[in-house]
Design a protein around this motif. Structure first.
Motif, short mmCIF file in Angstrom:
data_model
loop_
_atom_site.label_atom_id
_atom_site.label_comp_id
_atom_site.label_asym_id
_atom_site.label_seq_id
_atom_site.Cartn_x
_atom_site.Cartn_y
_atom_site.Cartn_z
N TYR A 1 9.96 -7.27 -2.14
CA TYR A 1 10.20 -7.98 -3.21
C TYR A 1 9.12 -7.50 -4.34
O TYR A 1 8.09 -6.91 -4.10
N TYR A 2 9.07 -8.11 -5.54
CA TYR A 2 8.44 -7.77 -6.58
C TYR A 2 7.18 -8.68 -6.53
O TYR A 2 7.30 -9.77 -6.64
N ALA B 1 13.64 -8.72 -11.27
CA ALA B 1 14.99 -8.30 -10.75
C ALA B 1 15.98 -8.11 -11.77
O ALA B 1 16.96 -7.27 -11.99
N GLN C 1 9.76 -13.00 -9.39
CA GLN C 1 10.63 -12.08 -8.82
C GLN C 1 12.24 -12.08 -9.33
O GLN C 1 12.64 -10.97 -9.60
N ALA D 1 17.32 -5.01 -8.01
CA ALA D 1 16.84 -5.47 -6.86
C ALA D 1 15.78 -4.76 -6.23
O ALA D 1 16.14 -3.59 -6.38
#
Length: 110
Positions: A59-60, A49, A45, A54
């Protein structure tokens, strides 16, 4: 609550948008794309980012970083489902082949 499904019925598989067929295979834009795996989802994450900013929401889970020409994925042992990880992998490699998500407008959300 009548009709509510028990929590145990929920699947670990998250929805992953499949790429359009024309981006599902073949060479990447550069032909030199690398793959990087993370065993820590929080490190993945932060890494995504750092280069992509972001996420617009959520979220990734994985990402493609054009500036590095790098597909970033969770390590196979760090992901609950092999099929889901393969879907993530196909999705991100499609980005390396030139696929972009269509822009979401307020009209299309309603």
């Amino acid at each position: 609550m009548t009709g509510a499904a028990p929590a145990q019925a929920l699947s670990l598989v998250r929805a992953v948008e499949p790429p359009p067929p024309q981006f599902a295979s073949g060479p990447t834009l550069s032909g030199h794309t690398r793959e990087r795996d993370f065993d820590d989802p929080f490190a993945l994450q932060r890494y995504c980012a750092r280069f992509l900013g972001a996420p617009k929401r959520g979220y990734y889970q994985a990402c493609y970083i054009p500036a590095l020409d790098e597909v970033v994925l969770p390590d196979a042992q760090a992901w609950p489902s092999r099929a889901e990880r393969e879907a993530l992998k196909a999705h991100e490699w499609a980005h390396a082949r030139g696929w972009r998500h269509p822009a979401v407008t307020t009209a299309s959300v309603n």
